[in-house]
Design an enzyme around this catalytic site. Structure first.
Site, PDB file in Angstrom:
ATOM      1  N   ASP A   1     -12.496  44.481  -5.806  1.00  0.00           N
ATOM      2  CA  ASP A   1     -11.128  44.538  -6.332  1.00  0.00           C
ATOM      3  C   ASP A   1     -11.163  44.165  -7.829  1.00  0.00           C
ATOM      4  O   ASP A   1     -11.664  43.087  -8.203  1.00  0.00           O
ATOM      5  CB  ASP A   1     -10.275  43.541  -5.536  1.00  0.00           C
ATOM      6  CG  ASP A   1      -8.820  43.507  -5.967  1.00  0.00           C
ATOM      7  OD1 ASP A   1      -8.495  43.970  -7.072  1.00  0.00           O
ATOM      8  OD2 ASP A   1      -8.014  42.980  -5.187  1.00  0.00           O
TER       9      ASP A   1
ATOM     10  N   LYS B   1      -8.903  68.023 -13.667  1.00  0.00           N
ATOM     11  CA  LYS B   1      -8.545  69.321 -13.076  1.00  0.00           C
ATOM     12  C   LYS B   1      -7.080  69.299 -12.684  1.00  0.00           C
ATOM     13  O   LYS B   1      -6.330  70.227 -12.923  1.00  0.00           O
ATOM     14  CB  LYS B   1      -9.367  69.540 -11.796  1.00  0.00           C
ATOM     15  CG  LYS B   1     -10.621  70.272 -12.011  1.00  0.00           C
ATOM     16  CD  LYS B   1     -11.160  70.740 -10.662  1.00  0.00           C
ATOM     17  CE  LYS B   1     -12.621  71.084 -10.835  1.00  0.00           C
ATOM     18  NZ  LYS B   1     -13.411  70.860  -9.655  1.00  0.00           N
TER      19      LYS B   1
ATOM     20  N   GLU C   1     -13.425  50.755 -17.021  1.00  0.00           N
ATOM     21  CA  GLU C   1     -12.454  51.646 -16.371  1.00  0.00           C
ATOM     22  C   GLU C   1     -12.110  51.079 -15.006  1.00  0.00           C
ATOM     23  O   GLU C   1     -12.988  50.858 -14.166  1.00  0.00           O
ATOM     24  CB  GLU C   1     -12.953  53.084 -16.228  1.00  0.00           C
ATOM     25  CG  GLU C   1     -11.833  53.915 -15.576  1.00  0.00           C
ATOM     26  CD  GLU C   1     -12.048  55.414 -15.479  1.00  0.00           C
ATOM     27  OE1 GLU C   1     -13.114  55.918 -15.859  1.00  0.00           O
ATOM     28  OE2 GLU C   1     -11.105  56.082 -14.989  1.00  0.00           O
TER      29      GLU C   1
ATOM     30  N   GLU D   1     -14.167  50.394  -8.694  1.00  0.00           N
ATOM     31  CA  GLU D   1     -13.439  51.250  -7.743  1.00  0.00           C
ATOM     32  C   GLU D   1     -13.659  50.685  -6.339  1.00  0.00           C
ATOM     33  O   GLU D   1     -14.794  50.450  -5.938  1.00  0.00           O
ATOM     34  CB  GLU D   1     -13.964  52.690  -7.851  1.00  0.00           C
ATOM     35  CG  GLU D   1     -13.424  53.661  -6.819  1.00  0.00           C
ATOM     36  CD  GLU D   1     -11.901  53.716  -6.775  1.00  0.00           C
ATOM     37  OE1 GLU D   1     -11.275  54.112  -7.763  1.00  0.00           O
ATOM     38  OE2 GLU D   1     -11.328  53.333  -5.730  1.00  0.00           O
TER      39      GLU D   1
ATOM     40  N   ASP E   1      -2.602  54.265  -8.798  1.00  0.00           N
ATOM     41  CA  ASP E   1      -1.715  54.628  -7.679  1.00  0.00           C
ATOM     42  C   ASP E   1      -0.274  54.337  -8.076  1.00  0.00           C
ATOM     43  O   ASP E   1       0.054  53.204  -8.436  1.00  0.00           O
ATOM     44  CB  ASP E   1      -2.092  53.808  -6.437  1.00  0.00           C
ATOM     45  CG  ASP E   1      -3.507  54.122  -5.969  1.00  0.00           C
ATOM     46  OD1 ASP E   1      -3.765  55.269  -5.594  1.00  0.00           O
ATOM     47  OD2 ASP E   1      -4.360  53.210  -6.020  1.00  0.00           O
TER      48      ASP E   1
HETATM   49  C1  LIG Z   1      -4.711  57.602  -7.919  1.00  0.00           C
HETATM   50  S1  LIG Z   1      -6.385  57.123  -7.993  1.00  0.00           S
HETATM   51  C2  LIG Z   1      -6.889  57.722  -9.592  1.00  0.00           C
HETATM   52  C3  LIG Z   1      -8.368  57.819  -9.738  1.00  0.00           C
HETATM   53  C4  LIG Z   1      -8.895  58.260 -11.113  1.00  0.00           C
HETATM   54  N1  LIG Z   1      -8.631  57.290 -12.147  1.00  0.00           N
HETATM   55  C5  LIG Z   1      -8.383  59.622 -11.506  1.00  0.00           C
HETATM   56  O1  LIG Z   1      -7.679  59.712 -12.514  1.00  0.00           O
HETATM   57  O2  LIG Z   1      -8.661  60.603 -10.781  1.00  0.00           O
HETATM   58  C6  LIG Z   1      -6.338  55.361  -8.242  1.00  0.00           C
HETATM   59  C7  LIG Z   1      -7.640  54.681  -7.845  1.00  0.00           C
HETATM   60  O3  LIG Z   1      -7.565  53.283  -8.142  1.00  0.00           O
HETATM   61  C8  LIG Z   1      -8.271  52.583  -7.143  1.00  0.00           C
HETATM   62  N2  LIG Z   1      -7.784  51.189  -7.155  1.00  0.00           N
HETATM   63  C9  LIG Z   1      -6.510  50.774  -6.953  1.00  0.00           C
HETATM   64  N3  LIG Z   1      -6.415  49.452  -7.091  1.00  0.00           N
HETATM   65  C10 LIG Z   1      -7.673  48.997  -7.403  1.00  0.00           C
HETATM   66  C11 LIG Z   1      -8.212  47.706  -7.648  1.00  0.00           C
HETATM   67  N4  LIG Z   1      -7.448  46.606  -7.608  1.00  0.00           N
HETATM   68  N5  LIG Z   1      -9.523  47.607  -7.926  1.00  0.00           N
HETATM   69  C12 LIG Z   1     -10.312  48.728  -7.966  1.00  0.00           C
HETATM   70  N6  LIG Z   1      -9.853  49.973  -7.732  1.00  0.00           N
HETATM   71  C13 LIG Z   1      -8.550  50.111  -7.451  1.00  0.00           C
HETATM   72  C14 LIG Z   1      -7.979  53.349  -5.869  1.00  0.00           C
HETATM   73  O4  LIG Z   1      -8.953  53.140  -4.876  1.00  0.00           O
HETATM   74  C15 LIG Z   1      -7.951  54.796  -6.357  1.00  0.00           C
HETATM   75  O5  LIG Z   1      -9.202  55.422  -6.224  1.00  0.00           O
END
Ligand SMILES: C[S@@+](CC[C@H](N)C(=O)[O-])C[C@H]1O[C@@H](n2cnc3c(N)ncnc32)[C@H](O)[C@@H]1O
Length: 227
Positions: free
Chosen positions: A110, A207, A58, A83, A133
């Protein structure tokens, strides 16, 4: 060398005391760092040699609630979560401890670098990318993680027949995902050309999503198979 455009901006955010304690106590056991180099996924999860437990990645698990729920419901699978947001990593470690989960490993780097440097080619049965995002503004669209190069990186890490499952609540991003995936070499849409997939039972309902449904907001799932 030109700096790669990243899909995130690091907001360190405040760690709760519990998250900090979980990072200190459990990252050494469940965490994985880039410095470890290429991973042997069977060994990493401590299953017996030759184990066939499906390996699921994930990307961007946020606070880790969905990941912990999937791991608890499917003890036969091994889950690797990545994450960059530290409080999220701490929060997932808290849940791993509270629920006694053995089938999760966590990276705080990353995802692009982890994929490039650590995940073995054809090592994964599935990759989940839930609510990445969306980078709403046009000038930020280049930051969206779903891009042709990214999906080919994923393809290289999936076993033949493995699935790449994306979900988003932003229609414009869903359309972008569909456009990128529809022309991506080596993938076929499990739902048929240009079709979204009803949420598979294994993806927990967040949620946020429950609230969104009652407000009439949409969620789009896209599931593609590596061929
Ligand atoms: C909008 S949040 C969604 C989090 C979760 N999947 C959810 O549905 O609640 C997107 C997440 O992706 C992480 N993220 C973005 N680019 C990433 C990367 N290249 N490597 C790891 N995490 C990343 C961000 O830090 C953020 O926590």
């Amino acid at each position: 060398m030109r700096r790669r455009i990243r899909s995130f901006v690091l907001r360190e955010g405040r760690l709760t005391k519990g998250q900090q304690q979980a990072l200190d106590a459990f990252f050494p056991r469940f965490g994985v760092s880039l410095s470890q180099g290429p991973l042997d996924l069977v060994n990493l999860f401590g299953r017996p040699a030759g184990s066939q437990a499906p390996k699921i990645l994930e990307i961007g698990f946020g606070n880790g609630v969905s990941l912990a729920e999937m791991a608890a419901k499917h003890p036969q699978n091994d889950y690797f979560g990545i994450e960059v947001h530290r409080p999220g990593v701490g929060n997932l470690l808290l849940q791993i401890e509270a629920q006694g989960l053995e089938n999760i490993r966590v990276s705080h780097d990353d995802a692009i670098e982890v994929l490039q440097q650590q995940i073995p080619d054809q090592g994964l049965d599935a990759v989940y990318l839930f609510f990445p995002d969306p980078w709403h503004k046009r000038k930020h669209h280049k930051r969206r993680i779903v891009q042709p190069d990214f999906v080919q990186l994923i393809r290289g890490k999936l076993k033949m027949g493995g699935v790449f499952h994306m979900a988003t609540d932003w229609q414009h991003y869903a359309q972008h995902m569909m456009n990128v995936m529809s022309v991506a070499e080596g993938f076929e849409n499990c739902a048929g050309a240009d079709q979204y997939t009803p949420r598979p039972e294994y993806r927990p309902l967040t949620k946020f999503e429950q609230r969104g449904h009652s407000l009439g907001h949409g969620v789009w799932d896209l599931v593609f198979r590596s061929i």
